[in-house]
Design a protein around this motif. Sequence first.
Motif, PDB file in Angstrom:
ATOM      1  N   GLU A  54       0.865  -1.183   0.000  1.00 28.24           N
ATOM      2  CA  GLU A  54       0.000   0.000   0.000  1.00 28.24           C
ATOM      3  C   GLU A  54       0.901   1.232   0.000  1.00 28.24           C
ATOM      4  O   GLU A  54       2.003   1.204   0.555  1.00 28.24           O
ATOM      5  CB  GLU A  54      -0.890   0.015   1.240  1.00 28.24           C
ATOM      6  CG  GLU A  54      -1.827  -1.168   1.336  1.00 28.24           C
ATOM      7  CD  GLU A  54      -3.107  -0.983   0.544  1.00 28.24           C
ATOM      8  OE1 GLU A  54      -3.514   0.172   0.302  1.00 28.24           O
ATOM      9  OE2 GLU A  54      -3.699  -2.012   0.162  1.00 28.24           O
ATOM     10  N   GLU A  55       0.417   2.315  -0.593  1.00 28.38           N
ATOM     11  CA  GLU A  55       1.228   3.523  -0.654  1.00 28.38           C
ATOM     12  C   GLU A  55       1.422   4.142   0.723  1.00 28.38           C
ATOM     13  O   GLU A  55       0.609   3.972   1.629  1.00 28.38           O
ATOM     14  CB  GLU A  55       0.601   4.551  -1.589  1.00 28.38           C
ATOM     15  CG  GLU A  55      -0.594   5.271  -1.015  1.00 28.38           C
ATOM     16  CD  GLU A  55      -1.104   6.381  -1.916  1.00 28.38           C
ATOM     17  OE1 GLU A  55      -0.291   7.118  -2.506  1.00 28.38           O
ATOM     18  OE2 GLU A  55      -2.326   6.504  -2.028  1.00 28.38           O
ATOM     19  N   ILE A  56       2.526   4.839   0.879  1.00 33.98           N
ATOM     20  CA  ILE A  56       2.774   5.666   2.060  1.00 33.98           C
ATOM     21  C   ILE A  56       2.448   7.089   1.616  1.00 33.98           C
ATOM     22  O   ILE A  56       3.212   7.711   0.877  1.00 33.98           O
ATOM     23  CB  ILE A  56       4.236   5.558   2.541  1.00 33.98           C
ATOM     24  CG1 ILE A  56       4.590   4.102   2.834  1.00 33.98           C
ATOM     25  CG2 ILE A  56       4.460   6.440   3.762  1.00 33.98           C
ATOM     26  CD1 ILE A  56       6.070   3.875   3.089  1.00 33.98           C
ATOM     27  N   VAL A  57       1.303   7.574   2.014  1.00 34.32           N
ATOM     28  CA  VAL A  57       0.804   8.859   1.533  1.00 34.32           C
ATOM     29  C   VAL A  57       1.784   9.973   1.892  1.00 34.32           C
ATOM     30  O   VAL A  57       2.255  10.065   3.021  1.00 34.32           O
ATOM     31  CB  VAL A  57      -0.595   9.156   2.120  1.00 34.32           C
ATOM     32  CG1 VAL A  57      -1.101  10.514   1.672  1.00 34.32           C
ATOM     33  CG2 VAL A  57      -1.573   8.054   1.715  1.00 34.32           C
ATOM     34  N   GLY A  58       2.105  10.787   0.888  1.00 38.25           N
ATOM     35  CA  GLY A  58       2.983  11.926   1.091  1.00 38.25           C
ATOM     36  C   GLY A  58       4.468  11.602   1.042  1.00 38.25           C
ATOM     37  O   GLY A  58       5.296  12.492   1.180  1.00 38.25           O
TER      38      GLY A  58
END
Length: 119
Positions: A70-74
Amino acid sequence: KYTTKTKRRGQTRTRQFWVKDVTFFRRNGDGDLVIVPASASNDEIQRASAATLRISNQKNGHLVACVHQEEIVGEYWTCHVKALARRVLYIRRHTSDRNTLLCAYWDDVGRGYVTDGLI
């Protein structure tokens, strides 16, 4: 595995990751993950919310397992999904062949592959 071996050391069951082994996902309006098509624009791939790497064969003999991130937002530079997107987009700039290893690179000589000895 993201690299190839410098020398052949006998038969191995380890398979390298290919571009075709990567699937990107984005979140829809309901927050559900939906597949980003392989033919998606560069911008759509760069905005992916998640990615899955399909492992065709492992040393332990399991076939067709997946690694999902999953993406790491920011976090553009440290996010696994964004890094994988950059790698796939780099390869797409040089070839449309989805049977290209993720460790491929291009220089003034042509296509090469990152090997274990280079790291």
